[in-house]
Write an enzyme that holds these catalytic residues in place. Structure first.
Site, PDB file in Angstrom:
ATOM      1  N   TRP A 150       0.873  -1.233   0.060  1.00  0.00           N
ATOM      2  CA  TRP A 150      -0.093  -0.122  -0.046  1.00  0.00           C
ATOM      3  C   TRP A 150       0.835   1.239  -0.012  1.00  0.00           C
ATOM      4  CZ3 TRP A 150      -4.416  -0.597  -1.981  1.00  0.00           C
ATOM      5  CH2 TRP A 150      -5.016  -1.883  -1.473  1.00  0.00           C
TER       6      TRP A 150
ATOM      7  N   ASP B 265      -1.269   6.365   6.517  1.00  0.00           N
ATOM      8  CA  ASP B 265      -2.475   5.504   6.159  1.00  0.00           C
ATOM      9  C   ASP B 265      -2.829   4.550   7.092  1.00  0.00           C
ATOM     10  OD1 ASP B 265      -4.005   3.492   5.032  1.00  0.00           O
ATOM     11  OD2 ASP B 265      -2.856   3.312   3.253  1.00  0.00           O
TER      12      ASP B 265
ATOM     13  N   LYS C 278     -11.921  -2.214   6.626  1.00  0.00           N
ATOM     14  CA  LYS C 278     -11.188  -3.294   7.393  1.00  0.00           C
ATOM     15  C   LYS C 278     -11.474  -3.194   8.812  1.00  0.00           C
ATOM     16  CE  LYS C 278      -8.545  -3.378   3.688  1.00  0.00           C
ATOM     17  NZ  LYS C 278      -7.787  -2.356   2.789  1.00  0.00           N
TER      18      LYS C 278
HETATM   19  C1  LIG Z   1      -7.141  -1.775   1.939  1.00  0.00           C
HETATM   20  C2  LIG Z   1      -6.231  -0.799   1.829  1.00  0.00           C
HETATM   21  C3  LIG Z   1      -6.062   0.575   1.206  1.00  0.00           C
HETATM   22  C4  LIG Z   1      -7.130   0.714  -0.020  1.00  0.00           C
HETATM   23  O1  LIG Z   1      -8.412   0.853   0.393  1.00  0.00           O
HETATM   24  P1  LIG Z   1      -9.423   1.373  -0.622  1.00  0.00           P
HETATM   25  O2  LIG Z   1     -10.467   1.717   0.387  1.00  0.00           O
HETATM   26  O3  LIG Z   1      -9.881  -0.064  -1.385  1.00  0.00           O
HETATM   27  O4  LIG Z   1      -9.178   2.332  -1.710  1.00  0.00           O
HETATM   28  C5  LIG Z   1      -5.087   1.318   1.206  1.00  0.00           C
HETATM   29  N1  LIG Z   1      -4.100   1.274   2.198  1.00  0.00           N
HETATM   30  C6  LIG Z   1      -4.191   0.185   3.262  1.00  0.00           C
HETATM   31  C7  LIG Z   1      -3.198   0.181   4.351  1.00  0.00           C
HETATM   32  C8  LIG Z   1      -5.021  -0.891   2.940  1.00  0.00           C
HETATM   33  O5  LIG Z   1      -5.158  -1.845   3.801  1.00  0.00           O
END
Ligand SMILES: *Cc1c(COP(=O)(O)O)cnc(C)c1O
Length: 366
Positions: A108, A178, A202
């Site tokens: 990511w 993030d 998540k």
């Molecule tokens: C799943 C995830 C993303 C992407 O998320 P989306 O909502 O599908 O754009 C980005 N960063 C991390 C750490 C993730 O687990």
């Protein structure tokens, strides 16, 4: 009327969208026909109504209470997923004339770099890709830019199962994180950050909404000509209601926040998460039949990644586990092996049941 509990639920180890608390699913089911006192479903109600205003205000207040978010931070509910934040962050913050630093500890973080490079100069302060993203950089490996526009990192790399125990050392400027896969899994000191973002699907609720926590002074950085929807000022000024927000997802995330509060908040969550992950890693380490992917000091409490002695056995494990009621254990194709995602809402009984399954699998295949 059937309630959720009368229907059989498997143990859902999916990385995302992922398991949600059963009591939240049951309440959503009760409210879906008509919200008490409103007479309409949350799916039908206007985002300009008093009823929805109360829902979003409560969700923001609960997020503030859970994480101790100070008044000079905005709590926003945006759309486009965490992936859109990969672009919005640089579009709004990469305006100081200095490069932005990115610390890359997994898939990511790499994607975030790709988007930031479209906007401005990026300094990859560290990447562990050559080591297959098994560990975090040591403090002396971080090549930070003095006066960087901001420093971006990924608190938990969902695919590799590598999690920072805290913030990276030595960052002086604006820290951006993030936190998509470990937001609210443990206490977080928001004051150390300029901006935090997390896709909800998540650890916070269903897909469709992204939580963004943003320090007020950073709003001054957004360039004048930025498209309205990509400008944080729009959403801060209108309190996430500039256009139609994802009402249902915000309502569901709000219920998860209430569930977190009822279960002792983030400190209690952390204790439970440590216990759940601790049991699983202890089993992985017990004999050497299973092998953890991440280095021990940065093992994720949310996404437990591990291998078996051969790909054939891994395939067999996933297949037999699925038949036994353990869903979503196949690792991401880029890492291979197995991944057990055990977010806040994942029941400890499911971890215990998996341990038993692992022991039996080792006994018959080891
Ligand atoms: C799943 C995830 C993303 C992407 O998320 P989306 O909502 O599908 O754009 C980005 N960063 C991390 C750490 C993730 O687990």
């Amino acid at each position: 009327m059937t309630t959720g509990t009368q229907v059989h639920r498997v143990f859902n180890f999916s990385a995302g969208p992922a398991v949600m608390p059963e009591s939240v699913l049951e309440q959503m089911q009760r409210d879906l026909f008509a919200l008490p006192g409103v007479g309409m479903s949350v799916l039908e109600v206007s985002h300009r109504s008093k009823a929805f205003q109360a829902i979003i205000d409560q969700a923001v207040a609960d997020a503030r209470e859970l994480a101790g978010i100070p008044e000079n931070y905005h709590v926003l509910f945006l759309q486009g997923g965490a992936s859109t934040q990969f672009s919005m962050v640089p579009m709004n913050l990469h305006t100081t004339g200095m490069p932005a630093d990115y610390i890359v500890t997994g898939t990511w973080g790499k994607k975030a770099v790709k988007e930031a490079k479209r906007v401005g100069e990026v300094n990859v302060a560290a990447t562990l890709e050559a080591e297959n993203f098994k560990r975090l950089p040591r403090p002396e490996e971080l090549k930070l830019t003095r006066g960087a526009a901001y420093v971006h990192f990924t608190s938990n790399e969902t695919i590799q199962g590598v999690e920072w125990p805290g913030e990276p050392e030595g960052v002086e400027g604006t820290l951006v994180c993030d936190t998509s896969s470990d937001m609210f899994s443990r206490p977080i000191d928001v004051t150390k950050y300029g901006l935090i973002y997390a896709g909800a699907q998540k650890n916070l609720g269903p897909a469709g909404v992204t939580l963004v926590i943003l320090r007020d002074d950073l709003l001054l950085r957004s360039p004048e000509g930025l498209a309205t929807m990509f400008n944080y000022n729009t959403h801060a000024k209108e309190k996430s209601l500039y256009n139609t927000p994802p009402c249902f997802a915000i309502y569901a995330v709000g219920l998860v926040f209430q569930w977190l509060k009822a279960h002792g908040g983030l400190a209690a969550m952390e204790a439970t998460n440590q216990r759940k992950a601790g049991k699983l890693y202890a089993e992985i380490d017990r004999t050497g039949f299973f092998r953890g992917h991440a280095a021990k000091e940065c093992r994720s409490l949310m996404n437990v990644t591990f291998r078996l002695p051969s790909e054939e056995l891994e395939e067999k494990f996933v297949k037999e586990a699925k038949a036994a009621g353990f869903d979503g254990l196949k690792g991401h194709r880029s890492v291979g092996g197995l991944r057990a995602s055990i977010y806040n809402a994942f029941p400890e009984a499911g971890v215990d049941a998996l341990l038993e399954f692992m022991r039996e699998f080792e006994r018959t295949n080891g």
